[in-house]
Design a protein around this motif. Sequence first.
Motif, short mmCIF file in Angstrom:
data_model
loop_
_atom_site.label_atom_id
_atom_site.label_comp_id
_atom_site.label_asym_id
_atom_site.label_seq_id
_atom_site.Cartn_x
_atom_site.Cartn_y
_atom_site.Cartn_z
N VAL A 6 0.85 -1.19 0.00
CA VAL A 6 0.00 0.00 0.00
C VAL A 6 0.89 1.23 0.00
CG1 VAL A 6 -1.69 1.35 1.31
CG2 VAL A 6 -1.88 -1.15 1.21
N ARG A 7 0.62 2.14 -0.92
CA ARG A 7 1.36 3.41 -0.97
C ARG A 7 0.38 4.54 -1.23
NH1 ARG A 7 5.95 2.54 -4.19
NH2 ARG A 7 7.30 2.67 -2.35
N THR A 8 0.27 5.45 -0.29
CA THR A 8 -0.57 6.62 -0.50
C THR A 8 0.31 7.87 -0.56
OG1 THR A 8 -0.96 7.21 1.83
CG2 THR A 8 -2.37 5.50 0.87
N ARG A 9 -0.09 8.80 -1.42
CA ARG A 9 0.63 10.05 -1.56
C ARG A 9 -0.36 11.21 -1.58
NH1 ARG A 9 3.90 7.30 0.01
NH2 ARG A 9 6.00 6.87 -0.75
N ARG A 10 -0.25 12.06 -0.57
CA ARG A 10 -1.10 13.24 -0.41
C ARG A 10 -2.58 12.88 -0.55
NH1 ARG A 10 1.10 18.80 -2.66
NH2 ARG A 10 -0.14 19.37 -0.81
N LEU A 11 -2.92 11.71 -0.03
CA LEU A 11 -4.29 11.21 -0.14
C LEU A 11 -5.22 12.07 0.71
CD1 LEU A 11 -6.09 8.94 -1.32
CD2 LEU A 11 -5.60 7.62 0.76
N THR A 12 -6.21 12.65 0.07
CA THR A 12 -7.11 13.58 0.73
C THR A 12 -8.55 13.28 0.36
OG1 THR A 12 -5.44 15.34 0.69
CG2 THR A 12 -7.72 16.03 0.97
N LYS A 13 -9.42 13.34 1.36
CA LYS A 13 -10.84 13.14 1.11
C LYS A 13 -11.63 14.18 1.89
CE LYS A 13 -14.59 11.28 -0.48
NZ LYS A 13 -14.92 11.40 -1.93
N ARG A 14 -12.47 14.92 1.17
CA ARG A 14 -13.35 15.90 1.79
C ARG A 14 -14.79 15.50 1.53
NH1 ARG A 14 -9.56 19.13 -0.96
NH2 ARG A 14 -7.99 20.04 0.44
N PHE A 15 -15.62 15.73 2.52
CA PHE A 15 -17.05 15.58 2.38
C PHE A 15 -17.66 16.96 2.61
CE2 PHE A 15 -15.51 11.43 3.82
CZ PHE A 15 -16.07 10.59 2.86
N ARG A 18 -16.00 19.48 5.15
CA ARG A 18 -15.26 18.73 6.16
C ARG A 18 -14.16 17.90 5.52
NH1 ARG A 18 -15.26 13.69 8.78
NH2 ARG A 18 -16.91 12.89 7.39
N THR A 19 -12.95 18.05 6.02
CA THR A 19 -11.81 17.25 5.55
C THR A 19 -11.67 16.03 6.45
OG1 THR A 19 -10.66 19.21 4.72
CG2 THR A 19 -9.34 17.23 5.07
N ALA A 20 -11.99 14.87 5.89
CA ALA A 20 -11.91 13.63 6.67
C ALA A 20 -10.51 13.05 6.67
CB ALA A 20 -12.89 12.60 6.11
N LEU A 21 -9.75 13.29 5.59
CA LEU A 21 -8.39 12.78 5.49
C LEU A 21 -7.57 13.82 4.74
CD1 LEU A 21 -6.80 10.17 6.23
CD2 LEU A 21 -7.10 9.45 3.86
N ASP A 22 -6.39 14.13 5.27
CA ASP A 22 -5.64 15.28 4.77
C ASP A 22 -4.20 14.90 4.47
OD1 ASP A 22 -4.91 17.83 4.10
OD2 ASP A 22 -5.03 18.64 6.13
N ALA A 206 -7.39 13.89 13.65
CA ALA A 206 -8.12 14.89 12.85
C ALA A 206 -7.75 14.80 11.38
CB ALA A 206 -7.86 16.29 13.39
N GLY A 207 -7.67 13.57 10.87
CA GLY A 207 -7.44 13.37 9.45
C GLY A 207 -5.99 13.42 9.00
N ARG A 208 -5.07 13.67 9.92
CA ARG A 208 -3.66 13.76 9.55
C ARG A 208 -2.84 12.68 10.25
NH1 ARG A 208 -2.37 18.31 6.69
NH2 ARG A 208 -0.15 17.84 7.03
N LEU A 209 -1.88 12.15 9.52
CA LEU A 209 -0.98 11.14 10.08
C LEU A 209 0.04 11.84 10.97
CD1 LEU A 209 -0.11 8.12 9.97
CD2 LEU A 209 1.45 8.78 8.14
N VAL A 210 0.13 11.41 12.22
CA VAL A 210 1.05 12.07 13.15
C VAL A 210 2.29 11.24 13.45
CG1 VAL A 210 -0.70 13.54 14.20
CG2 VAL A 210 -0.30 11.27 15.14
#
Length: 297
Positions: A6-15, A18-22, A206-210
């Motif tokens: 699995v490789r994600t790059r700048r994966l973002t999802k807004r509804f 609201r930003t669910a994943l940033d 809050a949607g961000r990887l820490v």
Amino acid sequence: MDNIVVRTRRLTKRFGRRTALDDLDLDVPAGVVLGYLGPNGAGKTTTIRLLAGLIRPTSGSAMVFGFDAADQYDALQRRIGYLPGDFVAYPGLTGAQYLTYFAHLYGGVPTERIDLLAKRFDLDLGVRIGALSRGNRQKVGIVQAFMHDPDLLILDEPTTGLDPIMQREFRELLRETRDAGRTVFLSSHVLSEVEAVADTVAILRAGRLVTVQSVQDLKDRARRRLDLTFADVPPLERIRCVPGVRELTVDGRVAHLSITGSTATLIKAVAPYDVTNVVSHETDLEAAFLDYYSSEG
């Protein structure tokens, strides 16, 4: 050879607004169990649905086995086992009928494999799904996800409703899956479960990887609780000067404290003061997770 499953790059999802994943950047190599952690609303289920190809990202990419999860779902379907956190199935079908249907979608699964998993989880496949308890319905979902021996398991709260015996059996199945070289992406609020099987944990807020750390590194980072017993009055000022010491209290000749990082400096500092006993309270993943959140604000 790239062994990243699995490789994600700048994966973002807004509804809407609201930003669910940033901007998620995450690599998951083959043959590991990744524990995906975070409080409710952190973006865990959104990530899982993106990886499973069920929703499209607002921006960025999610690549699974080199394929775009959003656009090449058909190429991935047989290589992925997916169990949603809100697993539901056709209530009018028996477990056997439901699993046979999915076996055809996967290109065929030996009946013996389905029966073996059902027996392992004490699941009666002849009962209509609508008549099953919540825990037994969850077992149907587990069998569905594992029965075709996928290369990647994407699991969202997989042990919901399972009793402790079945939870233990499920953990053993995860270990077997990893030992066979397959990969598990596991989101769970049962932190003891993640601690028991995960090689690495990724924490969202809050949607961000820490952070992405091994389980042991995360536990080592957390505060450890120590009880130091002295032959005489504890040297409080000396202890307070040690980097990382927190929550220092005294009960007679016993100093109770917590400390982050290595305890070596502390032990060296108090050694001249006649320490007669040291009790260390083992840090578990739950304590490390909660401490990480509190320390990071």
